[in-house]
Design an enzyme around this catalytic site. Structure first.
Site, PDB file in Angstrom:
ATOM      1  N   ASP A 139       0.943  -1.119   0.374  1.00  0.00           N
ATOM      2  CA  ASP A 139      -0.108   0.104  -0.026  1.00  0.00           C
ATOM      3  C   ASP A 139       1.159   1.440  -0.196  1.00  0.00           C
ATOM      4  O   ASP A 139       1.952   1.631   0.705  1.00  0.00           O
ATOM      5  CB  ASP A 139      -1.055   0.267   0.940  1.00  0.00           C
ATOM      6  CG  ASP A 139      -2.082   0.661   1.152  1.00  0.00           C
ATOM      7  OD1 ASP A 139      -2.867   1.168   0.723  1.00  0.00           O
ATOM      8  OD2 ASP A 139      -1.612   2.016   2.150  1.00  0.00           O
ATOM      9  N   GLU A 188       1.411  -0.181  -4.892  1.00  0.00           N
ATOM     10  CA  GLU A 188       0.123   0.657  -5.422  1.00  0.00           C
ATOM     11  C   GLU A 188       1.431   2.195  -5.465  1.00  0.00           C
ATOM     12  O   GLU A 188       1.491   2.788  -4.941  1.00  0.00           O
ATOM     13  CB  GLU A 188      -0.657   0.630  -4.074  1.00  0.00           C
ATOM     14  CG  GLU A 188      -1.981   1.903  -4.669  1.00  0.00           C
ATOM     15  CD  GLU A 188      -2.216   2.126  -3.668  1.00  0.00           C
ATOM     16  OE1 GLU A 188      -3.259   2.798  -3.591  1.00  0.00           O
ATOM     17  OE2 GLU A 188      -1.589   2.587  -2.502  1.00  0.00           O
TER      18      GLU A 188
HETATM   19  C1  NOJ Z   1      -4.037   3.743  -0.569  1.00  0.00           C
HETATM   20  C2  NOJ Z   1      -5.299   2.649  -0.180  1.00  0.00           C
HETATM   21  O1  NOJ Z   1      -5.679   1.844  -1.310  1.00  0.00           O
HETATM   22  C3  NOJ Z   1      -6.962   3.287   0.226  1.00  0.00           C
HETATM   23  O2  NOJ Z   1      -7.297   2.478   0.422  1.00  0.00           O
HETATM   24  C4  NOJ Z   1      -5.893   3.930   1.695  1.00  0.00           C
HETATM   25  O3  NOJ Z   1      -7.020   4.415   1.922  1.00  0.00           O
HETATM   26  C5  NOJ Z   1      -4.916   4.202   1.459  1.00  0.00           C
HETATM   27  N1  NOJ Z   1      -3.581   4.442   0.931  1.00  0.00           N
HETATM   28  C6  NOJ Z   1      -4.376   4.650   3.469  1.00  0.00           C
HETATM   29  O4  NOJ Z   1      -3.803   3.343   3.361  1.00  0.00           O
END
Ligand code: NOJ
Length: 565
Positions: free
Chosen positions: A218, A283
């Site tokens: 993430d 990501e």
């Molecule tokens: C990216 C995630 O995909 C999202 O849903 C989240 O709110 C933020 N990171 C914080 O972790």
């Protein structure tokens, strides 16, 4: 002699074990709160996912990643983690996770967990100890003194949170600000602490020891911030208010060089684990150009799938076939040799694809992702063409939507894309026995649901199943990719196998609302007669029919995949 025999027996199994099992596949995202509720509390859970594994196996995906299921106060619905190595009771137990993993493996499905290294919950014991300056936890987070301006306490600099306003939150007990890229309840972890880095490596090992096949990482772009704490430049005329994250140029808080070393260190940890090659998917959500540049660095650092978000952001219903061609070609051209491309269609942070590209073209992206080389990354509900669910402000629970207020929540709330999976036309679309679910079920579930679509040979689901059969046939593994713009409104993609150019597959998509007849054979250099693998709706012809490609009559927004005759 016998030593030779053992080596001969072992070597192939070592190779199999290290195989990149995600090559040329689809990976499916499960948003656990919304996939399947097993206990009637209106929230999805691990047992629910286990009960639906046959569905995932039938789709033919290589594996699935699950958004966070760890102990959490749920301020950001699981992305605020209070214990990285336990399961939140709302989702079940560690034993449920083990059962799920075993059952998935029995069906040939890989299990990928969400690894959230950038931040923890403020309820994590590490944070509590950090507030009290207990060693080594005192350095686990990013603490800075206030800047005093005319006797008034101010945050250390102008850095903004992705979610809204200053990225600094004052802590009265420690008498310092802490940095948090997301909500105040998600303090950022400090990867310059060696002890913290080790803790996070241990998290990876904990899960791989339990049989997990890899991780989706993430918010990796936010892992480090420049330690000089310089103000970030304001983008002139950005059109965003001064407290909006998009108003700054994030040169000090995004994709800092140390991030790539961090990813490489996790690659090393994962490569040392037994039980087959582990996938690392990162990501990195940014603009197209920056993403192209940095994604390639993530590849080189050991990410197998640096998420390619071009279909999710940069390319939308306003983009031309030329925009698509340029974006697709750039990714393929920039990609380091030996890596797999990837195409993310949808996820839990954006409006569903039908909203982004328009309902008339709802099948376009899944067809594109299936034909393009590498990994397609899909989101639950994509297989049945689920729509966004429009909720009132009172029904909104996503912190990003709530922060925006009643006037603007629809522009930012992520809830519309997170409503329950539509399995059938029974209570709560078969998601839960409870008529009240954590987010309301889309009222269109009576017609858009898996049970009815699997009986309709022209449904979105049937299209998807045929595309998966093509993907899994392996015919496109060693094939070149050509993208062609035909006139103003049509995009063509040709996949030409290197061993037999005649067995090529071709995709043709009409971006316009008007029908058009084209000699795609000439434009795309493909045979004059080809068989139809699949079309989207509104064609007057069917799969398996033979079609004349010198005069292909495409309906408005038509999309067709042609296969060897
Ligand atoms: C990216 C995630 O995909 C999202 O849903 C989240 O709110 C933020 N990171 C914080 O972790």
């Amino acid at each position: 002699m016998w030593q030779l025999l053992i080596i001969c027996l072992l070597v192939p199994s070592i190779f199999t074990a290290q195989e990149k099992w995600w090559k040329n596949s689809f990976i499916y995202q499960v948003y656990p709160r919304s996939f399947k509720d097993s206990n009637g509390d209106g929230v999805g859970d691990l047992k629910g996912i286990t009960s639906k594994l046959d569905h995932l196996a039938r789709l033919g995906v290589a594996g699935f990643w699950i958004s966070p299921v760890f102990t959490s106060p749920m301020v950001d619905f699981g992305y605020d983690i209070a214990n990285f190595t336990d399961i939140d009771p709302v989702f079940g137990t560690l034993a449920d996770m083990d059962v799920l993993t075993k059952a998935a493996h029995q069906r040939g499905l890989k299990v990928i967990l969400d690894f959230v290294p950038n931040h923890s919950s403020d309820k994590h014991p590490w944070f509590q100890k950090s507030v009290q300056r207990i060693k080594p936890y005192d350095e686990y987070y990013i603490w800075k003194d206030a800047k005093m301006v005319n006797g008034t306490r101010k945050p250390p600099n102008n850095w903004l949170s992705v979610f809204h306003g200053s990225a600094w939150t004052w802590n009265e007990q420690r008498k310092q600000y802490y940095f948090r890229q997301f909500t105040p309840q998600q303090p950022d972890l400090n990867f310059r602490s060696a002890a913290l880095r080790k803790e996070m490596e241990d998290v990876l090992v904990f899960w791989t020891n339990r049989g997990i096949d890899g991780f989706r990482v993430d918010a990796i772009i936010h892992a480090y911030e420049d330690s000089r704490l310089l103000d970030e430049p304001v983008i002139p005329n950005s059109g965003y208010p001064a407290d909006n994250w998009n108003s700054l140029n994030h040169i000090y808080t995004r994709n800092q060089n140390e991030t790539f070393g961090l990813v490489a260190s996790w690659r090393k940890v994962l490569d040392a684990q037994p039980g087959g090659k582990k996938i690392l998917m990162t990501e990195s959500f940014t603009g197209l150009q920056e993403q192209l540049q940095y994604s390639m660095n993530y590849y080189r650092s050991g990410s197998d799938v640096p998420f390619n978000f071009m279909l999710l952001g940069a390319l939308n219903n306003k983009s031309t076939p030329l925009d698509f061609k340029r974006a697709i070609d750039s990714w393929l051209n920039y990609m380091p040799a030996g890596e797999e491309a990837n195409w993310v269609i949808d996820n839990h942070d954006v409006n569903r694809v039908n909203t982004r590209i328009g309902n008339a073209r709802k099948d376009h992206f899944i067809m594109l992702a299936a034909v393009l080389p590498g990994v397609g990354v899909m989101y639950y509900g994509n297989e049945i063409g689920m729509d966004d669910t429009w909720l009132t402000y009172n029904e909104t629970v996503d912190p990003v939507g709530c922060n925006a207020g009643p006037g603007k929540y629809q522009l930012t709330s992520r809830d519309p894309a997170r409503t329950p999976m539509q399995w059938d036309n029974s209570t709560s679309a078969g998601f839960s026995t409870n008529p009240k679910t954590w987010l309301r079920v889309n009222p269109n579930y009576k017609t858009i649901n898996l049970a009815s679509e699997q009986n309709d040979f022209r449904s979105h689901f049937s299209i998807f199943i045929k595309l998966m059969a093509m993907k899994k046939s392996g015919r496109l593994v060693n094939a070149t990719t050509e993208t062609v713009v035909i006139g103003d409104n049509v995009l063509g993609v040709v996949r030409r196998p290197t061993d037999s150019a005649k067995r090529l597959y071709a995709l043709v998509q009409n971006f316009g609302s008007k029908p058009v007849t084209l000699d795609v054979s000439a434009w795309m250099n493909i045979p004059e007669r080809m068989r139809i693998l699949v079309t989207n709706r509104d064609w007057k012809t069917f799969s398996w029919n033979v079609i004349d490609t010198t005069a292909l009559a495409m309906p408005g927004y038509g999309s067709i995949v042609l296969m060897p005759f």
